[in-house]
Design a protein around this motif. Sequence first.
Motif, PDB file in Angstrom:
ATOM      1  N   CYS A  51      24.702  10.548  59.283  1.00 18.19           N
ATOM      2  CA  CYS A  51      23.441  11.191  59.524  1.00 18.19           C
ATOM      3  C   CYS A  51      23.520  11.956  60.760  1.00 18.19           C
ATOM      4  O   CYS A  51      23.961  11.390  61.838  1.00 18.19           O
ATOM      5  N   GLN A  52      22.592  12.744  60.892  1.00 18.43           N
ATOM      6  CA  GLN A  52      22.370  13.485  62.115  1.00 18.43           C
ATOM      7  C   GLN A  52      21.816  12.619  63.188  1.00 18.43           C
ATOM      8  O   GLN A  52      20.910  11.894  62.996  1.00 18.43           O
ATOM      9  N   ILE A  53      22.165  12.676  64.589  1.00 18.59           N
ATOM     10  CA  ILE A  53      21.459  11.892  65.754  1.00 18.59           C
ATOM     11  C   ILE A  53      20.491  12.908  66.242  1.00 18.59           C
ATOM     12  O   ILE A  53      21.004  13.961  66.818  1.00 18.59           O
ATOM     13  N   ILE A  54      19.375  12.857  66.209  1.00 17.86           N
ATOM     14  CA  ILE A  54      18.252  13.612  66.864  1.00 17.86           C
ATOM     15  C   ILE A  54      18.067  13.362  68.399  1.00 17.86           C
ATOM     16  O   ILE A  54      17.724  12.127  68.954  1.00 17.86           O
ATOM     17  N   ARG A  55      18.089  14.412  69.245  1.00 21.25           N
ATOM     18  CA  ARG A  55      18.022  14.171  70.637  1.00 21.25           C
ATOM     19  C   ARG A  55      16.640  13.844  71.057  1.00 21.25           C
ATOM     20  O   ARG A  55      15.552  14.500  70.376  1.00 21.25           O
ATOM     21  N   LYS A  56      16.477  12.863  71.855  1.00 24.88           N
ATOM     22  CA  LYS A  56      15.212  12.367  72.156  1.00 24.88           C
ATOM     23  C   LYS A  56      14.141  13.476  72.878  1.00 24.88           C
ATOM     24  O   LYS A  56      12.947  13.156  72.762  1.00 24.88           O
ATOM     25  N   ASN A  57      15.047  14.292  73.707  1.00 23.55           N
ATOM     26  CA  ASN A  57      14.132  15.180  74.539  1.00 23.55           C
ATOM     27  C   ASN A  57      13.800  16.364  73.574  1.00 23.55           C
ATOM     28  O   ASN A  57      13.325  17.443  74.404  1.00 23.55           O
ATOM     29  N   GLY A  58      13.971  16.380  72.167  1.00 22.64           N
ATOM     30  CA  GLY A  58      13.696  17.691  71.541  1.00 22.64           C
ATOM     31  C   GLY A  58      12.255  17.514  70.749  1.00 22.64           C
ATOM     32  O   GLY A  58      11.334  16.642  71.253  1.00 22.64           O
ATOM     33  N   PRO A  59      12.040  18.529  70.198  1.00 26.37           N
ATOM     34  CA  PRO A  59      10.775  18.607  69.531  1.00 26.37           C
ATOM     35  C   PRO A  59      10.153  17.410  68.583  1.00 26.37           C
ATOM     36  O   PRO A  59      11.092  16.927  68.071  1.00 26.37           O
ATOM     37  N   LYS A  60       9.029  16.712  68.814  1.00 24.83           N
ATOM     38  CA  LYS A  60       8.840  15.694  68.068  1.00 24.83           C
ATOM     39  C   LYS A  60       8.706  15.619  66.606  1.00 24.83           C
ATOM     40  O   LYS A  60       9.049  14.905  65.965  1.00 24.83           O
ATOM     41  N   THR A  61       8.642  17.163  65.954  1.00 25.63           N
ATOM     42  CA  THR A  61       8.489  17.063  64.605  1.00 25.63           C
ATOM     43  C   THR A  61      10.004  16.872  64.159  1.00 25.63           C
ATOM     44  O   THR A  61      10.289  17.082  62.979  1.00 25.63           O
ATOM     45  N   HIS A  62      11.171  16.879  64.832  1.00 30.35           N
ATOM     46  CA  HIS A  62      12.271  16.470  64.421  1.00 30.35           C
ATOM     47  C   HIS A  62      12.749  15.198  64.140  1.00 30.35           C
ATOM     48  O   HIS A  62      13.780  14.707  63.458  1.00 30.35           O
ATOM     49  N   TYR A  63      11.955  14.375  64.549  1.00 27.57           N
ATOM     50  CA  TYR A  63      12.157  12.901  64.572  1.00 27.57           C
ATOM     51  C   TYR A  63      12.438  12.736  62.945  1.00 27.57           C
ATOM     52  O   TYR A  63      13.058  11.505  62.711  1.00 27.57           O
ATOM     53  N   ILE A  64      11.494  13.263  61.964  1.00 25.84           N
ATOM     54  CA  ILE A  64      11.793  12.800  60.755  1.00 25.84           C
ATOM     55  C   ILE A  64      13.064  13.207  60.007  1.00 25.84           C
ATOM     56  O   ILE A  64      13.334  12.981  58.722  1.00 25.84           O
ATOM     57  N   LYS A  65      13.918  13.966  60.941  1.00 31.18           N
ATOM     58  CA  LYS A  65      15.127  14.386  60.248  1.00 31.18           C
ATOM     59  C   LYS A  65      16.356  13.507  60.528  1.00 31.18           C
ATOM     60  O   LYS A  65      17.544  13.731  60.275  1.00 31.18           O
ATOM     61  N   ASN A  66      16.204  12.234  61.310  1.00 37.67           N
ATOM     62  CA  ASN A  66      17.080  11.194  61.875  1.00 37.67           C
ATOM     63  C   ASN A  66      17.780  11.038  60.740  1.00 37.67           C
ATOM     64  O   ASN A  66      18.884  10.623  60.905  1.00 37.67           O
ATOM     65  N   ASN A  67      17.357  10.757  59.545  1.00 36.54           N
ATOM     66  CA  ASN A  67      18.231  10.361  58.402  1.00 36.54           C
ATOM     67  C   ASN A  67      18.886  11.276  57.542  1.00 36.54           C
ATOM     68  O   ASN A  67      19.376  11.204  56.292  1.00 36.54           O
ATOM     69  N   THR A  68      19.013  12.534  58.076  1.00 33.19           N
ATOM     70  CA  THR A  68      19.309  13.512  57.199  1.00 33.19           C
ATOM     71  C   THR A  68      21.047  13.725  57.542  1.00 33.19           C
ATOM     72  O   THR A  68      21.328  13.720  58.584  1.00 33.19           O
ATOM     73  N   PRO A  69      21.746  13.679  56.297  1.00 29.41           N
ATOM     74  CA  PRO A  69      22.960  13.548  56.760  1.00 29.41           C
ATOM     75  C   PRO A  69      23.644  14.964  57.240  1.00 29.41           C
ATOM     76  O   PRO A  69      23.319  16.146  57.061  1.00 29.41           O
ATOM     77  N   THR A  70      24.633  14.876  58.153  1.00 30.92           N
ATOM     78  CA  THR A  70      25.298  16.038  58.533  1.00 30.92           C
ATOM     79  C   THR A  70      26.645  16.352  58.375  1.00 30.92           C
ATOM     80  O   THR A  70      27.419  15.901  57.050  1.00 30.92           O
TER      81      THR A  70
END
Length: 356
Positions: A51-70
């Motif tokens: 799954c995609q690793i979401i960067r911590k300094n990005g938009p907070k709305t992206h945190y829900i995408k943490n378990n989305t496969p890449t």
Amino acid sequence: MLIFFNKYLNFNLNIISCIPYRAIFSLLTSFFINLYIGPHFIYHLKKLQKCQIIRKNGPKTHYIKNNTPTMGGIFIIFSILFSIILYCNLSNTYVWYVVSILIGYGAIGLIDDYKKIRYKNTQGLKIKWKYFWLSIFALGFIYIINANNKDFMITTLMIPFFKKSFEINYLYIFLAYFIIVGTSNAVNLTDGLDGLAIMPVVFLTCGFTLISLFSGNINSSNFLHINYIKNSGELSILCMAIIGSGLGFLWFNSYPAKIFMGDVGSLSLGGALGTIAILLHQELLLIIMGGVFVVETISVILQIISFKMRKKRIFKMAPIHHHYEIIGILEPLIIVRFWIISLILLLISLISLKVY
């Protein structure tokens, strides 16, 4: 493959052996392959926790995408190659040039994605090594095309709208390198929202499909005042495979995305587009048609320069699509507006084919 059947098995394939028919079949095949393998691919990636690793300094709305496969780019490349094998004339060297960059850049992106997932960070492959290998493939392509195509006019640069060409001699080597590596990274930077990058890729490839058809026909090329490039029409079949694969991937990548293409997809598609632009002598037209990618890249460059020199940021966050997110514009709205801009730029670019 169709040519093989027609010659050795006496199939009556005169109709579908024509380039336009093969191009349409190429699009449909790559599209439906993605629709078929997409759900299975997503299921297995989730099972393997790729799954995609979401960067911590990005938009907070992206945190829900943490378990989305890449790494969805794997089945993008697979469907493109499958259609190429079925419908392209595999003796055409132009096809192999693009395929080589597609696979080579895809391999670099795959390593980058794997390292991000393996070590649970957003760094992946070190930048110096990424650019090293991107450069090796780009320079290797430029060397081979120069060595094997003496009539290619590799040192000539076509100016859109003005219908003039300029001899820039060996400066073209640097331009060709910049186009391939730059386009690859530009698509990679743009791939930050669900479906944001793939539709501009599709629109851009639509433009190259038409140009490759026109360039491969001496009457059309004379009428439109573009370079006649023998056998370039075969690239339209490859382009249609990219379009079909892109649309099939968008089926799963549209908001909210079920899978991301990852670097394996963005680097390979960007590299392939840059290569096609060079083969068709439309390097500057690529910059116009791919204006969305250009703006995204420039926003990152300006942000870095401003912060280094002034210790101030121009944008809330770069690339610029994140800036719009942070100031409160909804993600689907940003995506669709970028698509609209990309379509308009494509139409403006096509106008240049007859302006003289």
